[in-house]
Design a protein around this motif. Structure first.
Motif, short mmCIF file in Angstrom:
data_model
loop_
_atom_site.label_atom_id
_atom_site.label_comp_id
_atom_site.label_asym_id
_atom_site.label_seq_id
_atom_site.Cartn_x
_atom_site.Cartn_y
_atom_site.Cartn_z
N ARG A 53 -3.20 12.21 -39.99
CA ARG A 53 -3.76 13.51 -40.36
C ARG A 53 -4.63 14.10 -39.25
N ALA A 54 -5.06 13.29 -38.31
CA ALA A 54 -6.01 13.74 -37.29
C ALA A 54 -5.31 14.43 -36.13
N GLU A 55 -5.99 15.43 -35.57
CA GLU A 55 -5.51 16.04 -34.32
C GLU A 55 -5.85 15.15 -33.13
N ALA A 56 -7.01 14.49 -33.19
CA ALA A 56 -7.46 13.60 -32.13
C ALA A 56 -8.39 12.56 -32.73
N LEU A 57 -8.48 11.40 -32.07
CA LEU A 57 -9.29 10.29 -32.54
C LEU A 57 -10.54 10.15 -31.67
N VAL A 58 -11.63 9.69 -32.29
CA VAL A 58 -12.87 9.44 -31.57
C VAL A 58 -13.39 8.07 -32.00
N SER A 59 -13.76 7.24 -31.03
CA SER A 59 -14.25 5.90 -31.34
C SER A 59 -15.35 5.51 -30.36
N TYR A 60 -15.91 4.33 -30.59
CA TYR A 60 -16.87 3.75 -29.64
C TYR A 60 -16.32 2.38 -29.25
N ASN A 61 -15.72 2.32 -28.08
CA ASN A 61 -15.01 1.14 -27.58
C ASN A 61 -13.69 0.92 -28.31
N GLY A 62 -13.21 1.93 -29.00
CA GLY A 62 -11.97 1.79 -29.75
C GLY A 62 -10.73 1.69 -28.89
N SER A 63 -10.76 2.27 -27.69
CA SER A 63 -9.58 2.18 -26.83
C SER A 63 -9.36 0.77 -26.31
N SER A 64 -10.44 -0.03 -26.25
CA SER A 64 -10.34 -1.40 -25.76
C SER A 64 -10.23 -2.43 -26.88
N PHE A 65 -10.73 -2.09 -28.08
CA PHE A 65 -10.73 -3.08 -29.15
C PHE A 65 -10.02 -2.60 -30.42
N ASP A 66 -10.53 -1.56 -31.06
CA ASP A 66 -10.02 -1.18 -32.38
C ASP A 66 -8.54 -0.81 -32.36
N MET A 67 -8.15 0.09 -31.46
CA MET A 67 -6.75 0.52 -31.45
C MET A 67 -5.79 -0.58 -31.02
N PRO A 68 -6.10 -1.39 -29.99
CA PRO A 68 -5.21 -2.52 -29.68
C PRO A 68 -5.07 -3.49 -30.85
N LYS A 122 -7.97 19.36 -20.15
CA LYS A 122 -7.42 20.59 -20.72
C LYS A 122 -6.96 20.44 -22.16
N LEU A 123 -7.26 19.31 -22.80
CA LEU A 123 -6.94 19.15 -24.22
C LEU A 123 -8.12 19.59 -25.06
N ALA A 124 -7.83 20.32 -26.12
CA ALA A 124 -8.87 20.77 -27.03
C ALA A 124 -8.32 20.76 -28.45
N CYS A 125 -9.22 20.66 -29.41
CA CYS A 125 -8.82 20.74 -30.81
C CYS A 125 -10.01 21.27 -31.59
N SER A 126 -9.80 21.56 -32.85
CA SER A 126 -10.91 22.01 -33.68
C SER A 126 -11.78 20.82 -34.04
N ALA A 127 -13.07 21.05 -34.20
CA ALA A 127 -13.97 19.96 -34.56
C ALA A 127 -13.54 19.32 -35.87
N GLY A 128 -13.01 20.13 -36.78
CA GLY A 128 -12.56 19.59 -38.06
C GLY A 128 -11.31 18.74 -37.96
N GLY A 129 -10.61 18.80 -36.83
CA GLY A 129 -9.40 18.00 -36.65
C GLY A 129 -9.66 16.63 -36.06
#
Length: 390
Positions: A137-152, A71-78
């Motif tokens: 500045r971002a409303e939401a983040l998008v990554s590829y394997n970022g939840s397991s590597f980049d963000m930690p 149920k979470l949504a944001c603008s594509a630009g965010g």
């Protein structure tokens, strides 16, 4: 603390320098074009390619990528599409990020990619602050394997430099959705593999990820910039492919388009998070196409679960015959033969086959053997004609 750490890192770098370290008489090679120095030891560049990726103001539902984002949504630009290049893949306290790319949509729908390069270890506090400003500045983040590597890794480097934990943000890790869609059809779900098989992107002269750390060490220790341009392009293209893949999956989850080499059962799993009616249609289409692709026989089980959740047991039972002949499918067919068809002999045969197919000593094997024993006694008239959990 940050100042002390900067000094310690500088001393560590000096001790680890090669036998022929860079000196004031060994000027570094020319840095690749297009970069601007924006702080002590931090360089920046921005690239934008023509052509829209997605409408910047269009709403995007994130639930398809994770039930945590339901149920979470944001603008594509965010959205901020990001990727880090690091000195290793271990993710421990000794691994450092030295290059970051952040992609976001402009008002015209084109993807702007901003990159930040850390020239040496002492610049890490400033580098961390730069990344923090982008994330905030971002409303939401998008990554590829970022939840397991980049963000930690980012969180560890913040702590090592005296900063607090990063502010929480909704985070869609596209790798998890990609595995649902392509693990059974493509197998290797690395970004480069998905690029080739799904997006039709074939990189020319791309630097292998295993060589990226050495390119930075070559710059830090010897002032050699020969490989940096390839690293920068690799990092930028990762973010551009990430954005393209994200919007492809987001649209497919809404029933718009069918990605290449897509597994129907995996797609229905993503769709069920946002629209169960759409997921049901996808699963029924897969069952109808079973003769064309044996993998589609797997669609019966999730469809039966969906119908059961929605209080439609009669429709659920009609699908028993479409179940695969694995241990679980045979067990379900045995239950149906006894309870719906009243054929105890057939139910016994199916239970025996289920026990044979199940993993020895596993829970399902134990249930199947218990069922075999009960059905044998029932056939012999030794137990009442009533149904039990087995």
């Amino acid at each position: 603390m940050a100042g002390n750490l900067r000094s310690r890192l500088a001393r560590m770098r000096d001790r680890a320098a090669p036998s022929a370290p860079r000196t004031e008489h060994q000027a570094p090679e020319a840095f690749p074009d297009g970069w601007t120095t924006i702080g002590d030891g931090i360089r920046y560049r921005e690239t934008t390619r023509s052509g829209p990726v997605a409408p910047a103001r269009s709403p995007v539902e994130l639930g398809a990528f994770s039930r945590r984002l339901d149920k979470l949504a944001c603008s594509a630009g965010g959205l901020a599409f990001f990727d880090l290049e690091t000195t290793g893949l271990s993710g421990g306290s000794g691994t450092v990020a030295f290059l970051a790319a952040f992609g976001s949509l402009r008002d015209d729908g084109a993807l702007s990619v901003r990159q930040y390069f850390m020239e040496d270890y002492p610049a890490e506090p400033a580098f961390i602050e730069t990344l923090s400003a982008e994330f905030s500045r971002a409303e939401a983040l998008v990554s590829y394997n970022g939840s397991s590597f980049d963000m930690p890794l980012y969180a560890v480097r913040r702590a090592m430099n005296g900063f607090g934990p990063p502010d929480p943000k909704p985070h869609a890790d596209v790798l998890h959705a990609a595995r649902r869609l392509w693990r059974t059809t493509i197998g290797n779900c690395s970004l480069s593999s998905i690029e080739d098989s799904v997006l039709g992107v074939r990189r020319a002269g791309d630097i292998p990820g295993s060589e990226v750390p050495e390119a930075w060490f070559d710059w830090v220790k010897r002032g050699r910039s020969g490989l940096l341009a390839r690293v920068f392009e690799h990092n930028e293209l990762d973010v551009r492919s990430l954005a393209a893949l994200f919007f492809l999956i987001a649209e497919a989850a809404r029933g718009i388009g069918w990605p290449a080499a897509c597994d129907a059962v995996g797609l229905a799993g993503l769709q069920s998070r946002v629209d169960e009616a759409l997921a049901e249609r996808t699963l029924r289409q897969a069952i109808a196409a079973e003769g064309q692709d044996a993998r589609n026989r797997r669609a019966a089980r999730p469809l039966m679960r969906l119908l059961g959740r929605n209080g439609r047991p009669a429709e659920r039972d009609e699908l028993v015959g479409f179940l695969p002949d694995d241990a679980a499918g045979l067990f379900a067919k045995s239950v149906h033969a006894e309870r719906r068809a009243g054929d105890v002999a057939e139910a016994l045969l199916l239970a025996i086959e289920s026990a044979k197919a199940a993993r020895e000593g596993g829970t399902l094997a134990m249930r199947a053997l218990k069922r075999v024993s009960r059905l044998e006694r029932k056939l012999a008239g030794l137990v009442p004609d009533r149904h039990s959990s087995g």
